[in-house]
Design a protein around this motif. Structure first.
Motif, mmCIF file in Angstrom:
data_model
loop_
_atom_site.group_PDB
_atom_site.id
_atom_site.type_symbol
_atom_site.label_atom_id
_atom_site.label_comp_id
_atom_site.label_asym_id
_atom_site.label_seq_id
_atom_site.Cartn_x
_atom_site.Cartn_y
_atom_site.Cartn_z
ATOM 1 N N LEU A 1 0.832 -1.201 0.000
ATOM 2 C CA LEU A 1 0.000 0.000 0.000
ATOM 3 C C LEU A 1 0.872 1.260 0.000
ATOM 4 C CD1 LEU A 1 -2.942 0.837 0.015
ATOM 5 C CD2 LEU A 1 -2.866 0.833 2.493
ATOM 6 N N LYS A 2 1.956 1.217 0.755
ATOM 7 C CA LYS A 2 2.873 2.360 0.787
ATOM 8 C C LYS A 2 3.496 2.589 -0.590
ATOM 9 C CE LYS A 2 6.934 4.157 3.095
ATOM 10 N NZ LYS A 2 8.062 3.896 3.967
ATOM 11 N N LEU A 3 3.889 1.512 -1.276
ATOM 12 C CA LEU A 3 4.454 1.647 -2.623
ATOM 13 C C LEU A 3 3.469 2.318 -3.577
ATOM 14 C CD1 LEU A 3 6.276 -1.763 -3.263
ATOM 15 C CD2 LEU A 3 7.309 0.499 -3.194
ATOM 16 N N VAL A 4 2.226 1.872 -3.530
ATOM 17 C CA VAL A 4 1.201 2.411 -4.426
ATOM 18 C C VAL A 4 0.943 3.886 -4.125
ATOM 19 C CG1 VAL A 4 -1.244 2.286 -5.038
ATOM 20 C CG2 VAL A 4 0.098 0.197 -4.880
ATOM 21 N N LEU A 5 0.831 4.226 -2.854
ATOM 22 C CA LEU A 5 0.555 5.617 -2.490
ATOM 23 C C LEU A 5 1.742 6.532 -2.802
ATOM 24 C CD1 LEU A 5 -1.422 5.101 0.831
ATOM 25 C CD2 LEU A 5 -2.319 5.757 -1.414
ATOM 26 N N GLU A 6 2.959 6.018 -2.631
ATOM 27 C CA GLU A 6 4.139 6.809 -3.006
ATOM 28 C C GLU A 6 4.173 7.030 -4.518
ATOM 29 O OE1 GLU A 6 7.572 4.813 -1.459
ATOM 30 O OE2 GLU A 6 7.289 5.629 0.553
ATOM 31 N N TYR A 7 3.867 5.986 -5.279
ATOM 32 C CA TYR A 7 3.830 6.112 -6.732
ATOM 33 C C TYR A 7 2.776 7.130 -7.137
ATOM 34 C CZ TYR A 7 3.502 4.823 -11.655
ATOM 35 O OH TYR A 7 3.492 4.857 -13.022
ATOM 36 N N LEU A 8 1.612 7.070 -6.506
ATOM 37 C CA LEU A 8 0.530 8.008 -6.806
ATOM 38 C C LEU A 8 0.969 9.449 -6.531
ATOM 39 C CD1 LEU A 8 -2.503 8.493 -7.497
ATOM 40 C CD2 LEU A 8 -2.954 8.231 -5.068
ATOM 41 N N ALA B 1 -2.215 2.473 -12.975
ATOM 42 C CA ALA B 1 -0.858 2.241 -13.482
ATOM 43 C C ALA B 1 0.050 1.700 -12.377
ATOM 44 C CB ALA B 1 -0.285 3.529 -14.060
ATOM 45 N N ALA B 2 -0.123 2.201 -11.161
ATOM 46 C CA ALA B 2 0.679 1.720 -10.030
ATOM 47 C C ALA B 2 0.363 0.260 -9.726
ATOM 48 C CB ALA B 2 0.422 2.580 -8.799
ATOM 49 N N CYS B 3 -0.913 -0.090 -9.760
ATOM 50 C CA CYS B 3 -1.310 -1.480 -9.506
ATOM 51 C C CYS B 3 -0.752 -2.402 -10.592
ATOM 52 C CB CYS B 3 -2.827 -1.594 -9.435
ATOM 53 S SG CYS B 3 -3.531 -0.793 -7.988
ATOM 54 N N GLU B 4 -0.763 -1.930 -11.813
ATOM 55 C CA GLU B 4 -0.204 -2.709 -12.911
ATOM 56 C C GLU B 4 1.298 -2.884 -12.742
ATOM 57 O OE1 GLU B 4 -0.441 -1.987 -17.464
ATOM 58 O OE2 GLU B 4 -2.458 -1.772 -16.613
ATOM 59 N N ARG B 5 1.950 -1.812 -12.354
ATOM 60 C CA ARG B 5 3.412 -1.843 -12.198
ATOM 61 C C ARG B 5 3.841 -2.826 -11.116
ATOM 62 N NH1 ARG B 5 7.260 3.374 -11.099
ATOM 63 N NH2 ARG B 5 9.195 2.216 -10.987
ATOM 64 N N TYR B 6 3.129 -2.840 -9.999
ATOM 65 C CA TYR B 6 3.489 -3.689 -8.868
ATOM 66 C C TYR B 6 2.727 -5.012 -8.842
ATOM 67 C CZ TYR B 6 5.824 0.526 -7.286
ATOM 68 O OH TYR B 6 6.631 1.627 -7.205
ATOM 69 N N GLN B 7 1.961 -5.305 -9.897
ATOM 70 C CA GLN B 7 1.219 -6.560 -10.032
ATOM 71 C C GLN B 7 0.261 -6.783 -8.855
ATOM 72 O OE1 GLN B 7 1.381 -8.890 -12.692
ATOM 73 N NE2 GLN B 7 2.408 -7.168 -13.662
ATOM 74 N N LEU B 8 -0.511 -5.752 -8.533
ATOM 75 C CA LEU B 8 -1.467 -5.817 -7.435
ATOM 76 C C LEU B 8 -2.887 -5.731 -7.982
ATOM 77 C CD1 LEU B 8 0.312 -3.304 -5.036
ATOM 78 C CD2 LEU B 8 0.447 -5.787 -4.969
ATOM 79 N N ASP B 9 -3.810 -6.367 -7.282
ATOM 80 C CA ASP B 9 -5.219 -6.318 -7.648
ATOM 81 C C ASP B 9 -5.786 -4.949 -7.264
ATOM 82 O OD1 ASP B 9 -7.747 -7.563 -8.502
ATOM 83 O OD2 ASP B 9 -8.266 -7.329 -6.374
ATOM 84 N N LYS B 10 -6.328 -4.234 -8.235
ATOM 85 C CA LYS B 10 -6.796 -2.859 -7.997
ATOM 86 C C LYS B 10 -7.923 -2.811 -6.967
ATOM 87 C CE LYS B 10 -8.745 1.172 -10.165
ATOM 88 N NZ LYS B 10 -9.472 1.701 -11.292
#
Length: 100
Positions: free
Chosen positions: A34-41, A67-76
């Protein structure tokens, strides 16, 4: 002889690439994910606005999150659920609704 071993290496790399590309999305989202996604955002949002030119369109936060979810292979959907639970103001800003 070297040609055959080179072909095997290339084939193995291609198969590994295909395997990682086709891997399923991670549905159990931890704090680090979650931190990775929010930092990317945050970084992408800032970069979009800093590099803005009048003829460009600025991506919406939902597009950046996707795009962040795609990059980190996470379910949106799983990411959005975790954001809704842990950061409700951010969640409502992403979906464009007022808090209820």
């Amino acid at each position: 002889m070297n040609y055959l071993s080179f072909f095997r290496v290339i084939a193995a790399l291609f198969l590994l690439l295909l395997l990682f590309d086709c891997a399923s999305r991670k549905k159990e989202i931890g704090d680090k994910d979650l931190k990775l996604v929010l930092e990317y955002l945050t970084e992408a949002r800032l970069a979009e606005r800093l590099n803005y030119a009048s003829e460009q369109t600025i991506r919406k936060d939902a597009e950046i999150l996707e795009a962040a979810c795609e990059r980190y292979q996470l379910d949106k959907d799983s990411v959005m659920e975790q954001i809704r639970i842990k950061y409700p103001k951010t969640y409502f800003a992403l979906v464009g609704k007022n808090e209820e």
